[in-house]
Every structure is written in structure tokens, then in C-alpha cells.
Design a protein around this motif. Sequence first.
Motif, mmCIF file in Angstrom:
data_model
loop_
_atom_site.group_PDB
_atom_site.id
_atom_site.type_symbol
_atom_site.label_atom_id
_atom_site.label_comp_id
_atom_site.label_asym_id
_atom_site.label_seq_id
_atom_site.Cartn_x
_atom_site.Cartn_y
_atom_site.Cartn_z
ATOM 1 N N ARG A 200 -14.700 20.788 -13.085
ATOM 2 C CA ARG A 200 -14.996 20.636 -11.849
ATOM 3 C C ARG A 200 -16.518 20.588 -11.637
ATOM 4 O O ARG A 200 -17.258 19.552 -11.271
ATOM 5 N N ILE A 201 -17.015 21.675 -12.266
ATOM 6 C CA ILE A 201 -18.657 21.937 -12.347
ATOM 7 C C ILE A 201 -19.352 20.881 -13.094
ATOM 8 O O ILE A 201 -20.428 20.587 -12.768
ATOM 9 N N THR A 202 -18.805 20.998 -14.384
ATOM 10 C CA THR A 202 -19.525 19.856 -15.373
ATOM 11 C C THR A 202 -19.404 18.624 -14.977
ATOM 12 O O THR A 202 -20.402 17.855 -15.019
ATOM 13 N N LEU A 203 -18.258 17.959 -14.392
ATOM 14 C CA LEU A 203 -18.143 16.801 -13.937
ATOM 15 C C LEU A 203 -18.849 16.178 -12.733
ATOM 16 O O LEU A 203 -19.588 15.312 -12.813
ATOM 17 N N ALA B 271 -21.756 17.929 -12.109
ATOM 18 C CA ALA B 271 -23.237 17.935 -12.644
ATOM 19 C C ALA B 271 -23.542 16.368 -13.178
ATOM 20 O O ALA B 271 -24.592 16.359 -13.337
ATOM 21 N N HIS B 272 -22.471 15.697 -13.601
ATOM 22 C CA HIS B 272 -22.789 14.441 -14.019
ATOM 23 C C HIS B 272 -22.431 13.362 -13.245
ATOM 24 O O HIS B 272 -22.318 12.014 -13.686
ATOM 25 N N GLY B 273 -22.146 13.641 -12.066
ATOM 26 C CA GLY B 273 -22.368 12.652 -11.009
ATOM 27 C C GLY B 273 -20.972 12.140 -10.288
ATOM 28 O O GLY B 273 -20.647 11.339 -9.665
ATOM 29 N N TYR B 274 -19.908 12.947 -11.110
ATOM 30 C CA TYR B 274 -18.527 12.650 -10.939
ATOM 31 C C TYR B 274 -17.962 13.332 -9.534
ATOM 32 O O TYR B 274 -18.389 14.307 -9.218
ATOM 33 N N GLU B 275 -17.171 12.715 -8.705
ATOM 34 C CA GLU B 275 -16.611 13.507 -7.377
ATOM 35 C C GLU B 275 -15.258 13.727 -8.291
ATOM 36 O O GLU B 275 -14.527 12.959 -8.505
ATOM 37 N N VAL B 276 -14.856 15.112 -7.828
ATOM 38 C CA VAL B 276 -13.807 15.465 -8.366
ATOM 39 C C VAL B 276 -12.742 16.020 -7.393
ATOM 40 O O VAL B 276 -13.005 16.534 -6.447
ATOM 41 N N VAL B 277 -11.255 15.642 -7.742
ATOM 42 C CA VAL B 277 -10.336 16.172 -6.950
ATOM 43 C C VAL B 277 -9.234 16.801 -7.831
ATOM 44 O O VAL B 277 -9.274 16.341 -8.854
ATOM 45 N N ALA B 278 -8.477 18.029 -7.600
ATOM 46 C CA ALA B 278 -7.620 18.629 -8.258
ATOM 47 C C ALA B 278 -6.289 18.912 -7.887
ATOM 48 O O ALA B 278 -6.075 19.072 -6.849
ATOM 49 N N ALA B 279 -5.369 18.850 -8.892
ATOM 50 C CA ALA B 279 -3.695 19.140 -8.224
ATOM 51 C C ALA B 279 -3.485 20.159 -9.302
ATOM 52 O O ALA B 279 -3.652 20.082 -10.664
ATOM 53 N N PRO B 280 -2.687 21.090 -9.173
ATOM 54 C CA PRO B 280 -2.101 22.113 -9.814
ATOM 55 C C PRO B 280 -1.004 21.918 -10.348
ATOM 56 O O PRO B 280 -0.506 22.824 -11.445
ATOM 57 N N ASP B 281 -0.331 20.856 -9.942
ATOM 58 C CA ASP B 281 1.306 20.591 -10.591
ATOM 59 C C ASP B 281 1.437 19.103 -10.490
ATOM 60 O O ASP B 281 0.594 18.242 -10.093
ATOM 61 N N GLY B 282 2.573 18.442 -11.228
ATOM 62 C CA GLY B 282 2.806 17.328 -11.293
ATOM 63 C C GLY B 282 2.899 16.440 -9.955
ATOM 64 O O GLY B 282 2.482 15.519 -9.826
ATOM 65 N N ALA B 283 3.848 17.239 -9.061
ATOM 66 C CA ALA B 283 4.234 16.619 -7.828
ATOM 67 C C ALA B 283 3.054 16.376 -6.999
ATOM 68 O O ALA B 283 2.632 15.298 -6.191
ATOM 69 N N ILE C 109 -16.811 19.231 -24.517
ATOM 70 C CA ILE C 109 -17.079 18.376 -23.333
ATOM 71 C C ILE C 109 -17.693 17.038 -23.647
ATOM 72 O O ILE C 109 -17.549 16.144 -22.730
ATOM 73 N N ASP C 110 -18.654 17.051 -24.545
ATOM 74 C CA ASP C 110 -19.409 15.731 -24.882
ATOM 75 C C ASP C 110 -18.397 14.627 -25.140
ATOM 76 O O ASP C 110 -18.730 13.442 -24.787
ATOM 77 N N GLU C 111 -17.322 15.067 -25.919
ATOM 78 C CA GLU C 111 -16.406 13.870 -26.349
ATOM 79 C C GLU C 111 -15.619 13.603 -25.136
ATOM 80 O O GLU C 111 -15.453 12.454 -24.710
ATOM 81 N N LEU C 112 -15.284 14.410 -24.300
ATOM 82 C CA LEU C 112 -14.387 13.825 -22.826
ATOM 83 C C LEU C 112 -15.264 13.064 -22.093
ATOM 84 O O LEU C 112 -15.135 12.118 -21.587
ATOM 85 N N LEU C 113 -16.557 13.302 -21.853
ATOM 86 C CA LEU C 113 -17.679 12.668 -21.090
ATOM 87 C C LEU C 113 -17.829 11.223 -21.781
ATOM 88 O O LEU C 113 -17.815 10.424 -20.929
ATOM 89 N N ALA C 114 -17.780 11.293 -22.973
ATOM 90 C CA ALA C 114 -17.801 9.762 -23.524
ATOM 91 C C ALA C 114 -16.706 8.902 -23.251
ATOM 92 O O ALA C 114 -16.901 7.780 -23.052
ATOM 93 N N ARG C 115 -15.414 9.707 -23.401
ATOM 94 C CA ARG C 115 -14.217 8.991 -22.996
ATOM 95 C C ARG C 115 -14.377 8.433 -21.583
ATOM 96 O O ARG C 115 -13.776 7.170 -21.269
ATOM 97 N N LEU C 116 -14.551 9.249 -20.657
ATOM 98 C CA LEU C 116 -14.865 8.992 -19.142
ATOM 99 C C LEU C 116 -15.768 7.887 -18.905
ATOM 100 O O LEU C 116 -15.510 7.064 -18.303
ATOM 101 N N ARG C 117 -16.939 8.031 -19.703
ATOM 102 C CA ARG C 117 -17.766 6.984 -19.615
ATOM 103 C C ARG C 117 -17.329 5.582 -20.088
ATOM 104 O O ARG C 117 -17.418 4.485 -19.444
#
Length: 224
Positions: free
Chosen positions: A17-20, A22-34, A104-112
Motif C-alpha cells: 500500500r505504501i509503495t504503490l 508512492a508511485h501514484g496508485y490508489e489502493v484498496v485491500a481485502a484480507p480474504d477471498g470473499a 518490487i521493481d519487477e512488480l511495478l513493471a508488470r503493473l505498468r
Amino acid sequence: MKVLIADDDPQLVRALRITLAAHGYEVVAAPDGAAAIALAAQAHPDIVLLDLGMPRLGGVEVIEALRGWTKAPIIVVSGRTGSADKVEALDAGADDYVTKPFQIDELLARLRALGRRTATSTADPVVRFGDIVIDLAAHDVTRAGARVHLTPTEWRMLEFLARNPGALVTRQTLLKEIWASEHVSDSGYLRLYMSQLRKKLEPDPAHPVHLLTESGMGYRLALD
């Protein structure tokens, strides 16, 4: 761009959440599948980051549920390294697979990369049948030019059908998507809301031509 993180590891979610952010993403989170399914239906994320080993509903089940109504890219972020797990997730509809621990750089590249694909895709469509117009982006329904008031549950049910026009949407899928649980039994909920939708949208609610019941299976939105 909005990212849904579905993971039961609070430390990882906090770090992402902090990293994304900082790179301009809006983040929402869920703790389980449902919760992930429910939040996706509410927040309409542009991209989903999804763990496979979550409580309540597993990651593959979440992918299958989301693919019933959204084309948002799904990146699996999992500690499972076996090829069988990757193939199962990708076959279910995931777009990419990142193994934990990851850079994290790899994940950011895939997100982009997936974000660029999303940005060039067609915007939410306007669905028309009879004198009804459904604007999926604006969450708006009109009949013969007049706005139709729908309850939040009626809207979610209609939206799932409208995003899959002509396709059969099973009762279990609707129950899971709307009430965020595969354990909810259909004790008349779906019939009640479908009846209300028909009263508001069908020319003759007693003889529907658009909001159709497939006996023993589910519902279908017929545009013609």
C-alpha cells in the motif's frame, strides 16, 4: 489507477500500500477471498493483485468469480512456485503470475505493462435493450429517457447480467458476487430482486423478453 490487493498477510499489504501509493496508485485491500469479490464489485479496480492461499475463498475461485463480470487484469502474487499452480491460475483467467518473494521493481513493471493495456481498452459500454439504456460507467439506467431508480442490490444484479449480455449467469455466481459468499443459499433472494427488476424494466413483467430465467440454472440478459 486503482489497485485491489487481496492478501491475508497484513505486513505485505501494508508495504505494498505504501509503495504503490508512492508511485501514484490508489489502493484498496481485502484480507480474504470473499471480501475481495465484494470489494471488487464495489470499487471496480483497474488491476487486481491476488494471493492464492487465502481464507474463505481460494485465489482460483476468486479469479473465476471475477472473470464472470470483469476484464480487469489479475496478477497472482503467490508463494506457490509449482507449475501446476501457475497453470491453474492462468487457465482460470489470471493475466500474470509473480512468485513471492519478489522484487518490487519487477512488480511495478508488470503493473505498468498491464496498466497500459487497460488504458487503451474500450471504456465501460452502454448496454441497450428495448427502451432501456444502461450506462455501466455512470451506474445509470433510463427507460424511454426517464431515469430508473434501482436499489444497490438491484444494480449489482443488473450490472453482472449487462456485462455478460446473452450469457448464462448462474445463481451461484450471482449469490457469490452480490452477497460475497458461496455459502448463501437461494431462499428467494434472486427471484425477489429479479421480479423487482422486471417490474422496472420489462414491458410486460409477467412475460419477460429480456431478463430471462434459465430453469434450474440462473439468468440471462437478452438484448434482442
